[in-house]
Design a protein around this motif. Structure first.
Motif, PDB file in Angstrom:
ATOM      1  N   ARG A  98       0.969  -1.310  -0.043  1.00 41.91           N
ATOM      2  CA  ARG A  98       0.141  -0.076   0.062  1.00 41.91           C
ATOM      3  C   ARG A  98       0.729   1.267  -0.142  1.00 41.91           C
ATOM      4  NH1 ARG A  98      -3.501  -0.793  -2.705  1.00 41.91           N
ATOM      5  NH2 ARG A  98      -4.318   1.224  -2.211  1.00 41.91           N
ATOM      6  N   ARG A  99       2.348   1.124   0.364  1.00 44.40           N
ATOM      7  CA  ARG A  99       2.968   2.409   0.211  1.00 44.40           C
ATOM      8  C   ARG A  99       3.203   2.849  -1.339  1.00 44.40           C
ATOM      9  NH1 ARG A  99       8.543   0.637   2.134  1.00 44.40           N
ATOM     10  NH2 ARG A  99       8.177  -1.235   0.868  1.00 44.40           N
ATOM     11  N   PHE A 100       2.837   1.920  -2.341  1.00 38.33           N
ATOM     12  CA  PHE A 100       2.927   2.309  -3.592  1.00 38.33           C
ATOM     13  C   PHE A 100       1.363   2.478  -4.348  1.00 38.33           C
ATOM     14  CE2 PHE A 100       6.438   0.032  -2.347  1.00 38.33           C
ATOM     15  CZ  PHE A 100       7.770   0.881  -2.919  1.00 38.33           C
ATOM     16  N   ALA A 101       0.368   2.818  -3.552  1.00 33.47           N
ATOM     17  CA  ALA A 101      -1.065   2.998  -4.107  1.00 33.47           C
ATOM     18  C   ALA A 101      -0.788   4.029  -5.086  1.00 33.47           C
ATOM     19  CB  ALA A 101      -1.637   3.347  -2.728  1.00 33.47           C
ATOM     20  N   GLY A 102      -1.898   3.985  -5.822  1.00 33.47           N
ATOM     21  CA  GLY A 102      -1.607   5.013  -7.160  1.00 33.47           C
ATOM     22  C   GLY A 102      -0.817   4.817  -8.379  1.00 33.47           C
ATOM     23  N   ARG A 103       0.068   3.987  -8.362  1.00 34.40           N
ATOM     24  CA  ARG A 103       1.128   3.845  -9.241  1.00 34.40           C
ATOM     25  C   ARG A 103       0.580   2.784 -10.365  1.00 34.40           C
ATOM     26  NH1 ARG A 103       4.726   7.167  -7.554  1.00 34.40           N
ATOM     27  NH2 ARG A 103       5.502   7.128  -5.504  1.00 34.40           N
ATOM     28  N   HIS A 104      -0.749   2.343 -10.116  1.00 30.48           N
ATOM     29  CA  HIS A 104      -1.401   1.266 -11.137  1.00 30.48           C
ATOM     30  C   HIS A 104      -0.629   0.042 -11.368  1.00 30.48           C
ATOM     31  CE1 HIS A 104      -4.048   4.569 -11.666  1.00 30.48           C
ATOM     32  NE2 HIS A 104      -3.052   5.263 -12.114  1.00 30.48           N
ATOM     33  N   LEU A 105      -0.092  -0.303 -10.197  1.00 31.61           N
ATOM     34  CA  LEU A 105       0.746  -1.678 -10.226  1.00 31.61           C
ATOM     35  C   LEU A 105      -0.160  -2.784 -10.649  1.00 31.61           C
ATOM     36  CD1 LEU A 105       3.088  -0.993  -7.477  1.00 31.61           C
ATOM     37  CD2 LEU A 105       3.748  -0.709  -9.706  1.00 31.61           C
ATOM     38  N   GLY A 106      -1.381  -2.863  -9.993  1.00 28.13           N
ATOM     39  CA  GLY A 106      -2.193  -3.947 -10.084  1.00 28.13           C
ATOM     40  C   GLY A 106      -2.701  -3.924 -11.764  1.00 28.13           C
ATOM     41  N   SER A 107      -2.754  -2.806 -12.175  1.00 32.12           N
ATOM     42  CA  SER A 107      -3.193  -2.791 -13.915  1.00 32.12           C
ATOM     43  C   SER A 107      -1.962  -3.271 -14.539  1.00 32.12           C
ATOM     44  CB  SER A 107      -3.546  -1.336 -14.178  1.00 32.12           C
ATOM     45  OG  SER A 107      -4.547  -1.073 -13.325  1.00 32.12           O
ATOM     46  N   ALA A 108      -0.948  -2.801 -14.009  1.00 38.06           N
ATOM     47  CA  ALA A 108       0.386  -3.350 -15.083  1.00 38.06           C
ATOM     48  C   ALA A 108       0.539  -4.779 -15.019  1.00 38.06           C
ATOM     49  CB  ALA A 108       1.675  -2.767 -14.592  1.00 38.06           C
ATOM     50  N   LEU A 109       0.343  -5.489 -13.807  1.00 37.77           N
ATOM     51  CA  LEU A 109       0.413  -6.832 -13.477  1.00 37.77           C
ATOM     52  C   LEU A 109      -0.672  -7.663 -14.156  1.00 37.77           C
ATOM     53  CD1 LEU A 109       1.660  -7.056  -9.798  1.00 37.77           C
ATOM     54  CD2 LEU A 109       2.952  -7.955 -11.726  1.00 37.77           C
TER      55      LEU A 109
END
Length: 176
Positions: A107-118
């Motif tokens: 959650r420290r990286f929230a908003g970086r769309h990491l789930g979308s990228a994965l």
């Protein structure tokens, strides 16, 4: 296979990533609990759940794990398998598939769309393997926000299920 987009590097994961993925899961449980969601993953940190660390170890060794790094730090993880957990109350696919067993971010990286990228990477990897179907299941409670997240990423709801009192939704995407 490695993929780098918008400062996010996606790479194959492995056993050495298990502690980072366990920390991501603990972070997600805290984040959900802080927002009043105690139903999706419960209230116990994943690292303290009976079998939790062992499950993450299996994900990192027996499945296809991918890690999204941001500035060199593991920030999110996705685990693909050839199907859902056989113990889950989910109808097996009648064709070859890849199945998202886990998608989690720190959650420290929230908003970086990491789930979308994965998820985009999972589509690419599924297509590259010549597999026509990508499926995922998720918690369907809390107003369905997680179901909507997957639908925004090209998945279509296919079946609902219950695991005890936990409401679930299976979603599918054709990638062929």
């Amino acid at each position: 296979m490695e993929n780098t987009t918008c400062g996010v590097r996606i790479r194959r994961g492995g056993p050495a990533d298990a502690p980072a993925v366990l920390a991501m899961l603990d972070s997600a449980v805290r984040w959900m609990n802080d927002r009043g969601n105690t139903e999706q993953w419960g209230t116990t940190p994943f690292s303290e759940k009976p079998g939790g660390p062992e499950l993450v170890d299996r994900y990192m060794t027996e499945n296809l794990p991918y890690i999204a790094e941001f500035d060199g730090t593991p920030a999110a993880a996705l685990v693909l398998d050839s199907g859902p957990d056989p113990r889950a109350p989910i109808t097996p696919a009648e064709e070859p598939e890849r199945y998202v067993r886990l998608l989690v971010s720190d959650r420290r990286f929230a908003g970086r769309h990491l789930g979308s990228a994965l998820l985009a990477h999972a589509v690419q990897e599924t297509r590259r393997a010549g597999v026509p179907l990508l499926r995922v299941d998720c918690w369907a409670g809390g107003g369905g926000e997680l179901v909507t997240f997957y639908e925004r990423h090209g998945f279509t709801s296919t079946e609902t299920f219950r695991s005890g009192s936990w409401p679930g939704q299976v979603l599918a995407q054709r990638v062929g």
